[in-house]
Scaffold this active site. Structure first.
Site, PDB file in Angstrom:
ATOM      1  N   CYS A 333       0.785  -1.223   0.000  1.00 21.88           N
ATOM      2  CA  CYS A 333       0.000   0.000   0.000  1.00 21.88           C
ATOM      3  C   CYS A 333       0.825   1.284   0.000  1.00 21.88           C
ATOM      4  O   CYS A 333       0.408   2.292  -0.566  1.00 21.88           O
ATOM      5  CB  CYS A 333      -0.984   0.006   1.159  1.00 21.88           C
ATOM      6  SG  CYS A 333      -0.346  -0.673   2.691  1.00 21.88           S
ATOM      7  N   ARG A 362       6.728 -11.796   4.426  1.00 17.29           N
ATOM      8  CA  ARG A 362       6.229 -11.720   5.797  1.00 17.29           C
ATOM      9  C   ARG A 362       6.887 -12.818   6.603  1.00 17.29           C
ATOM     10  O   ARG A 362       7.001 -13.952   6.138  1.00 17.29           O
ATOM     11  CB  ARG A 362       4.701 -11.890   5.846  1.00 17.29           C
ATOM     12  CG  ARG A 362       3.984 -10.763   5.138  1.00 17.29           C
ATOM     13  CD  ARG A 362       2.488 -10.891   5.267  1.00 17.29           C
ATOM     14  NE  ARG A 362       1.844  -9.873   4.439  1.00 17.29           N
ATOM     15  CZ  ARG A 362       0.540  -9.775   4.233  1.00 17.29           C
ATOM     16  NH1 ARG A 362      -0.274 -10.636   4.818  1.00 17.29           N
ATOM     17  NH2 ARG A 362       0.042  -8.833   3.479  1.00 17.29           N
ATOM     18  N   GLN A 380       0.869 -10.830  -4.257  1.00 15.56           N
ATOM     19  CA  GLN A 380      -0.558 -10.546  -4.168  1.00 15.56           C
ATOM     20  C   GLN A 380      -1.037  -9.885  -5.450  1.00 15.56           C
ATOM     21  O   GLN A 380      -0.306  -9.093  -6.055  1.00 15.56           O
ATOM     22  CB  GLN A 380      -0.817  -9.581  -3.007  1.00 15.56           C
ATOM     23  CG  GLN A 380      -0.445 -10.142  -1.654  1.00 15.56           C
ATOM     24  CD  GLN A 380      -0.701  -9.119  -0.567  1.00 15.56           C
ATOM     25  OE1 GLN A 380      -0.111  -8.044  -0.557  1.00 15.56           O
ATOM     26  NE2 GLN A 380      -1.589  -9.456   0.357  1.00 15.56           N
ATOM     27  N   ASP A 382      -2.734  -7.261  -5.911  1.00 22.09           N
ATOM     28  CA  ASP A 382      -3.106  -6.235  -4.945  1.00 22.09           C
ATOM     29  C   ASP A 382      -3.531  -4.943  -5.627  1.00 22.09           C
ATOM     30  O   ASP A 382      -2.928  -4.536  -6.606  1.00 22.09           O
ATOM     31  CB  ASP A 382      -1.882  -5.953  -4.064  1.00 22.09           C
ATOM     32  CG  ASP A 382      -2.262  -5.391  -2.716  1.00 22.09           C
ATOM     33  OD1 ASP A 382      -3.465  -5.240  -2.448  1.00 22.09           O
ATOM     34  OD2 ASP A 382      -1.347  -5.113  -1.926  1.00 22.09           O
ATOM     35  N   HIS A 384      -5.098  -0.824  -4.606  1.00 24.28           N
ATOM     36  CA  HIS A 384      -5.557   0.157  -3.628  1.00 24.28           C
ATOM     37  C   HIS A 384      -6.401   1.170  -4.341  1.00 24.28           C
ATOM     38  O   HIS A 384      -6.001   1.719  -5.368  1.00 24.28           O
ATOM     39  CB  HIS A 384      -4.353   0.787  -2.926  1.00 24.28           C
ATOM     40  CG  HIS A 384      -3.636  -0.214  -2.087  1.00 24.28           C
ATOM     41  ND1 HIS A 384      -2.637  -1.019  -2.582  1.00 24.28           N
ATOM     42  CD2 HIS A 384      -3.846  -0.619  -0.798  1.00 24.28           C
ATOM     43  CE1 HIS A 384      -2.238  -1.852  -1.636  1.00 24.28           C
ATOM     44  NE2 HIS A 384      -2.951  -1.641  -0.547  1.00 24.28           N
ATOM     45  N   LYS A 463     -12.420  -5.751   7.436  1.00 27.26           N
ATOM     46  CA  LYS A 463     -12.296  -6.376   6.122  1.00 27.26           C
ATOM     47  C   LYS A 463     -13.370  -7.410   5.852  1.00 27.26           C
ATOM     48  O   LYS A 463     -13.974  -7.955   6.776  1.00 27.26           O
ATOM     49  CB  LYS A 463     -10.917  -7.018   5.995  1.00 27.26           C
ATOM     50  CG  LYS A 463     -10.620  -8.032   7.084  1.00 27.26           C
ATOM     51  CD  LYS A 463      -9.244  -8.661   6.904  1.00 27.26           C
ATOM     52  CE  LYS A 463      -9.055  -9.817   7.852  1.00 27.26           C
ATOM     53  NZ  LYS A 463      -7.913 -10.652   7.547  1.00 27.26           N
ATOM     54  N   HIS A 509      -8.053  -1.472   0.470  1.00 24.64           N
ATOM     55  CA  HIS A 509      -7.004  -2.436   0.120  1.00 24.64           C
ATOM     56  C   HIS A 509      -7.763  -3.674  -0.335  1.00 24.64           C
ATOM     57  O   HIS A 509      -8.657  -4.127   0.389  1.00 24.64           O
ATOM     58  CB  HIS A 509      -6.163  -2.855   1.314  1.00 24.64           C
ATOM     59  CG  HIS A 509      -5.621  -1.734   2.141  1.00 24.64           C
ATOM     60  ND1 HIS A 509      -4.279  -1.528   2.307  1.00 24.64           N
ATOM     61  CD2 HIS A 509      -6.233  -0.769   2.866  1.00 24.64           C
ATOM     62  CE1 HIS A 509      -4.075  -0.496   3.117  1.00 24.64           C
ATOM     63  NE2 HIS A 509      -5.252  -0.021   3.468  1.00 24.64           N
TER      64      HIS A 509
END
Length: 634
Positions: A333, A362, A380, A382, A384, A463, A509
């Site tokens: 992000c 991670r 991901q 991903d 935003h 979420k 997100h």
RNA sequence: GCCACCGUAGCUCAGAUGGCAGAGCACCUCACUCGUAAUGAGGAUGUCGGCGGUUCGACCCCGCCCGGUGGCUCCA
């Protein structure tokens, strides 16, 4: 008074004081030896419950979902009794029914081992053969606390104290009494088929700071055939395990030398991954997303600003470059926010949707790693989305649409879960409330069923997660939609509204597949490795019959790969049946047999993965067919 | 990270009580040139996860470490 069996006419019964079992007999229910409990006006009760007024009755059989649950719960009590008999001094805690079986958590002077199970099973069989009745009683909780305390059952005392109820119910079979809401089987003899499966450690009350208990798992079914079928299913599921197929299909490996939680994608796996990533990029561009790319290392200062340093540090890797501390990104992000912040934004420009196939690292604790599904480096899909608060709900709903459309293509069912504010979090109460409301309303307006997980949200916002199931029916979080007012605030993101004033955008997100690695893991199990044509890393394999056919096969291979078809050749001097077998084991969708006949006619004979043969066709017809099938994503 | 279990050839696995490490598949060589799920013969293959200890002697017993599996906790 009158009773009636659900779905049949009422029967008058002369007197009160009949229990459930007698009442069922009176109303001539059948299959009485398989009755686990009784529904009295829709409420599940023990068979020993007295029926004191007119009522509708329904027998619950041990092979119904509710009956099975009761059976499994009773099996847990039997196991607890057996363990207490065999290992005096064991403290019992809780033992619920679960999918396919039950468990019970014990505290003994040492952890239980797999080697203890046969002995416990043997004792359980004895208890079952004694056919002890389960006897319900209700006592004041103070009395129950005294009883359990005198037995040294400190966990039970803790449970009752927390219940804060005047009266609590106990169930006793033989010498064993347990705190329990019930209901239970009439007697232990009703348990016909069970097996203890494994032992595991489990924290008391699921809290890792409290005692590590010893959990014993078992499975139980209405009859031996069902139990056997279940065990056979497990065997079948093992064959679909993505770690097994990953090796067999040469998709990926996880090498000790690299380090745990790090995946190497072999050519087949890398191709599969590439196809999915390419597909995803197209699907995002279609929906108004823009591509973005951020760096792997960002200054630690930036992670402090975002709150990751304070709230997520134990999951992050840090390194130092020329005395500056850097964090390897665990999320994508920050770079996306910096793109947003790189110039003044107008409300006319919103929403901005930044998409990145973002690789993150991670630090996952060693005990949780699992094949492709839980790793330390993953990518991901991903994005935003920065939008005005007014646009928030529409954006969330269009993401829900996105998820639905993509999962339909892969043929996945999924469950939705909404997670709310955790203990460790940033942002104001008001923002959390607003964000949580936006998520819940979006899902409810779509009439989608969901479950709430209190306190399970990300540190910056609540979420919605979509859960997919693996071969063993374990749920894994894939898609997630997270609503965030806190990070835009910390990064002072603004847009100029129609009023000419600066306003704060909301940020979403979200990922659709989640992590490519995890999704692939679940996908491999979903298809059992037999990928549809559009995903198959190798779509066709050319099998020659004799060495004479090799030049023709070579030409065919060039023609197909020239047309964008993923083709492999097997020109070895082996029997056709041998080559077919190998291609079959590799689950290649199209096997192209070329022998003298085909060479002469200039065509190919196609054998499909399901064993069917297609009539001979020209290479051109084959190309059209494959393209057509790929486009339909079958 | 915690609890239990496991780690032997590339893979799947066998190796009673401590005494020269095995099978099938895969791999290599040769023969066979074959029509839809395994052709035959021969050959090569190991720091028995790592380190330390006990022992005349350790794949086997003990300790520590690494890795994996199933759970717990955590999570995409």
């Amino acid at each position: 008074m009158a009773i009636n069996l659900k779905g049949s006419s009422p029967v008058d019964i002369p007197a009160q004081g009949l229990n459930g079992l007698e009442a069922l007999k009176t109303s001539s229910a059948d299959n009485m030896d398989k009755v686990a409990a009784i529904k009295v006006n829709g409420e599940i009760k023990d068979l020993s419950t007295e029926i004191n007024s007119s009522a509708e009755l329904e027998p619950l059989y041990t092979d119904s979902p509710e009956g099975l649950q009761i059976l499994r719960h009773s099996a847990a009590h039997v196991m607890a009794q057996a363990v207490r008999d065999l290992f005096p001094g064991t403290k019992v805690t809780i033992g619920p029914a679960i999918k396919n079986g039950f468990y019970y958590d014990f505290d003994y002077e040492r952890p239980f081992e797999a080697g203890d199970l046969p002995e416990i099973e043997k004792r359980m069989v004895e208890i079952i053969e004694e056919d002890l009745p389960f006897i319900r009683s209700e006592v004041p909780s103070s009395e129950a606390i005294e009883v359990f305390r005198s037995q040294g059952e400190s966990y039970k005392v803790e449970l009752i104290e927390e219940l804060s109820e005047q009266k609590i119910s106990l169930y006793r079979q033989g010498n064993f009494t347990d705190l329990c809401r019930g209901p239970h089987l009439p007697s232990t003899g009703k348990i016909k088929a069970f097996q203890l499966t494994h032992v595991a450690g489990a924290y008391w009350r699921g809290d890792e700071h409290r005692a590590m208990l010893s959990r014993i798992y078992g499975v139980a079914f209405a009859d031996q055939e069902s139990l056997n079928a279940h065990l056979k299913n497990l065997e079948e599921a093992k064959k679909r395990d993505h770690r097994v197929l990953g090796r067999k299909l040469d998709l990926f490996s996880i090498s000790d030398d690299l380090g745990p939680g790090m995946v190497i994608f072999h050519p087949n796996g890398a191709m599969l991954r590439h196809i999915i990533e390419e597909f995803e990029i197209q699907e995002h561009l279609k929906r108004g997303y823009e591509l973005a790319v951020g760096p792997q290392l960002l200054k630690a200062e930036l992670w402090k600003k975002s709150g990751h340093f304070d709230h997520y540090r134990e999951n992050m890797y840090f390194t130092a470059i020329e005395d500056q501390s850097y964090g390897i990104k665990p999320m994508n992000c920050l770079a996306h926010m910096l793109i947003y912040a790189s110039k003044v934004r107008s409300y006319r420009d919103l929403p901005k949707r930044y998409f990145e196939l973002g690789t993150v690292h991670r630090h996952e604790r060693s005990g949780v790693l699992h094949g492709l599904i839980r790793v330390r480096q993953f990518t991901q899909d991903d994005a935003h989305i920065l939008c005005t608060p007014e646009q928030l709900k529409a954006e969330i709903q269009s993401i829900l649409d996105f998820v639905r459309e993509i999962m339909a293509i892969f043929g996945f069912d999924y469950d939705l879960e909404i997670s709310t504010r955790p203990k460790k979090s940033i942002g104001t109460d008001e923002d959390w409330e607003k964000a949580t409301k936006a998520l819940i309303e979006s899902v409810e307006e779509y009439n989608l069923p969901y479950q709430i997980n209190e306190g399970e949200g990300a540190f910056y916002g609540p979420k919605i997660d979509a859960m997919l199931k693996d071969a063993l029916e374990r749920s894994w979080q894939c898609a997630t939609i997270q609503c965030d007012f806190a990070l835009p605030d910390r990064f002072d993101l603004t847009y100029v509204g129609s009023d000419g004033e600066k306003h704060r955008p909301a940020m979403i997100h979200r990922v659709i597949l989640g992590s490519i690695e995890r999704f692939l893991g679940v996908l491999i199990e979903h298809y059992a490795g037999a990928f549809p044509l559009w995903l198959a890393p190798v779509q066709t394999i050319i099998l020659t019959i004799t060495d004479r056919n090799i030049p023709f096969g070579g030409d065919l291979s060039k023609t197909l790969s020239g047309a964008g078809i993923r083709v492999k050749t097997d020109f070895r001097n082996e029997k056709l049946s041998f080559k077919v077998r190998e291609a079959q084991v590799k689950k290649i969708p199209y096997m192209l047999v070329v022998g003298d006949k085909e060479m002469e006619a200039g065509n190919v004979t196609v054998r499909l993965r399901d064993g069917r043969n297609l009539p001979p066709m020209s290479p051109g017809e084959l190309i059209d067919r494959i393209r057509d099938e790929s486009e339909k994503r079958r």
